[in-house]
Design a protein around this motif. Sequence first.
Motif, PDB file in Angstrom:
ATOM      1  N   TRP A   1       0.806  -1.217   0.000  1.00 28.22           N
ATOM      2  CA  TRP A   1       0.000   0.000   0.000  1.00 28.22           C
ATOM      3  C   TRP A   1       0.837   1.265   0.000  1.00 28.22           C
ATOM      4  N   VAL A   2       2.137   1.170   0.362  1.00 26.04           N
ATOM      5  CA  VAL A   2       3.003   2.353   0.314  1.00 26.04           C
ATOM      6  C   VAL A   2       4.150   2.170  -0.679  1.00 26.04           C
TER       7      VAL A   2
ATOM      8  N   VAL B   1      -6.421   0.543  -1.976  1.00 21.77           N
ATOM      9  CA  VAL B   1      -5.903   0.208  -0.655  1.00 21.77           C
ATOM     10  C   VAL B   1      -7.002  -0.518   0.108  1.00 21.77           C
ATOM     11  N   SER B   2      -6.728  -1.758   0.451  1.00 18.56           N
ATOM     12  CA  SER B   2      -7.711  -2.575   1.175  1.00 18.56           C
ATOM     13  C   SER B   2      -6.958  -3.637   1.953  1.00 18.56           C
TER      14      SER B   2
ATOM     15  N   PHE C   1      -7.415  -6.849   1.794  1.00 17.93           N
ATOM     16  CA  PHE C   1      -7.078  -7.941   0.881  1.00 17.93           C
ATOM     17  C   PHE C   1      -5.823  -7.599   0.088  1.00 17.93           C
ATOM     18  N   ASN C   2      -5.748  -6.380  -0.417  1.00 18.88           N
ATOM     19  CA  ASN C   2      -4.585  -5.979  -1.216  1.00 18.88           C
ATOM     20  C   ASN C   2      -3.347  -5.680  -0.384  1.00 18.88           C
ATOM     21  N   SER C   3      -3.489  -5.641   0.950  1.00 17.67           N
ATOM     22  CA  SER C   3      -2.314  -5.419   1.788  1.00 17.67           C
ATOM     23  C   SER C   3      -1.419  -6.655   1.832  1.00 17.67           C
ATOM     24  N   PHE C   4      -1.951  -7.812   1.445  1.00 13.05           N
ATOM     25  CA  PHE C   4      -1.145  -9.012   1.272  1.00 13.05           C
ATOM     26  C   PHE C   4      -0.651  -9.014  -0.176  1.00 13.05           C
ATOM     27  N   ALA C   5       0.640  -8.719  -0.377  1.00 11.22           N
ATOM     28  CA  ALA C   5       1.156  -8.507  -1.734  1.00 11.22           C
ATOM     29  C   ALA C   5       0.888  -9.687  -2.647  1.00 11.22           C
ATOM     30  N   GLY C   6       0.871 -10.888  -2.093  1.00  8.81           N
ATOM     31  CA  GLY C   6       0.638 -12.068  -2.904  1.00  8.81           C
ATOM     32  C   GLY C   6      -0.757 -12.147  -3.486  1.00  8.81           C
ATOM     33  N   ASN C   7      -1.680 -11.310  -3.008  1.00  4.60           N
ATOM     34  CA  ASN C   7      -3.032 -11.268  -3.579  1.00  4.60           C
ATOM     35  C   ASN C   7      -3.120 -10.388  -4.817  1.00  4.60           C
TER      36      ASN C   7
ATOM     37  N   SER D   1      -5.757 -16.513   7.011  1.00  3.71           N
ATOM     38  CA  SER D   1      -6.776 -16.641   5.961  1.00  3.71           C
ATOM     39  C   SER D   1      -8.080 -15.958   6.326  1.00  3.71           C
ATOM     40  N   GLY D   2      -8.326 -15.722   7.611  1.00  2.00           N
ATOM     41  CA  GLY D   2      -9.560 -15.064   8.016  1.00  2.00           C
ATOM     42  C   GLY D   2      -9.655 -13.628   7.523  1.00  2.00           C
ATOM     43  N   THR D   3      -8.513 -13.001   7.203  1.00  5.38           N
ATOM     44  CA  THR D   3      -8.508 -11.633   6.686  1.00  5.38           C
ATOM     45  C   THR D   3      -7.986 -11.581   5.250  1.00  5.38           C
TER      46      THR D   3
END
Length: 334
Positions: A105-106, A114-115, A117-123, A184-186
Amino acid sequence: MPGPNLLKPPGKDAFAAFVAGFGQRFIVTVDTEEEFDWAAPLDRDRHGVVTVPALRKFQRFCEGFGVVPSYLVDWPVASSSLAPQAIGEAVSRGAAEVGVQLHPWVSPPFVEDVSEFNSFAGNLPFELESAKLHALRDRIESAFGTAPLIYRAGRYGLGPRTAEILRACGIAIDTSVRARFDYSGTGGPNYREHPLRPYWADADRHLLELPLTTVYWGPLRQLGNVIYPQLWRAPRFRGLLARAGLLERIPLTPEGITAEEALRGVDIAIDEGLPVLVFSFHSPSLAPGHTPYVRDDEDLDALYDWWRALFAHLARRGVRPTSVREIMASVQRG
């Protein structure tokens, strides 16, 4: 043939072996990142780097114990002149090492929303994850004059093709797998079944996985991976098991883990024969008021006392410090 996938636990034939005399070692990794409000939604702009100069004190402290910290640097820190001022000289003489930590995100390019889900780079889409990682890797090399060899995904957010990107970036070690944890819950990865031992992520042994060390302690520890996942909705019951001395999950970090707990965790890791114990914490904890773990000067003193106790205990147990370069020189590829 599909490429290596760090999200899948390896077979036992992938476990890494080390040269005779390597013994058991430990490495200190620092998530070297910007400060932000941990309780607020993620934001591209609301952050700072005022804690970066505190790295200098921690570096001097580690050198007093012969420890070579591995600073896993993200974009805001790599883009600040404060980072090379604080640890650049130590990196240049081999008393410290720098690696990569991707907070998407930065980290440019800024394409995705920015979310969480998208904070996990692998997603992220493969091309975007790759672009961010390559840009950050190049920025770190430019800032410190040396190519980073180790990577940790921010929020431990590996993806199915992250290993391909790391290999293309010349990264030798990934240390994103937080064994015994499930995100995985987030929207993040599940590392509950991943091993604690270092292992090769690819068939031709170019990328070594160095999982963060987390152990179970107590009479029920052999059932930890069965019991803990059932209690994610019942943190009070987990606390009850820990207070009763029946089952406790102990990651090797000064953040939220007492020295007494960590010493128990170290002893279990040693007794289980782990060749490398991986410690970690967040760099904003090196100054008061920026993480939930260090709120004031008293907490900061306690953090340094934690490291003193751990370094002394490791020395008594014959576990010596190591570094990324020493690990790569000592691991057997054949």
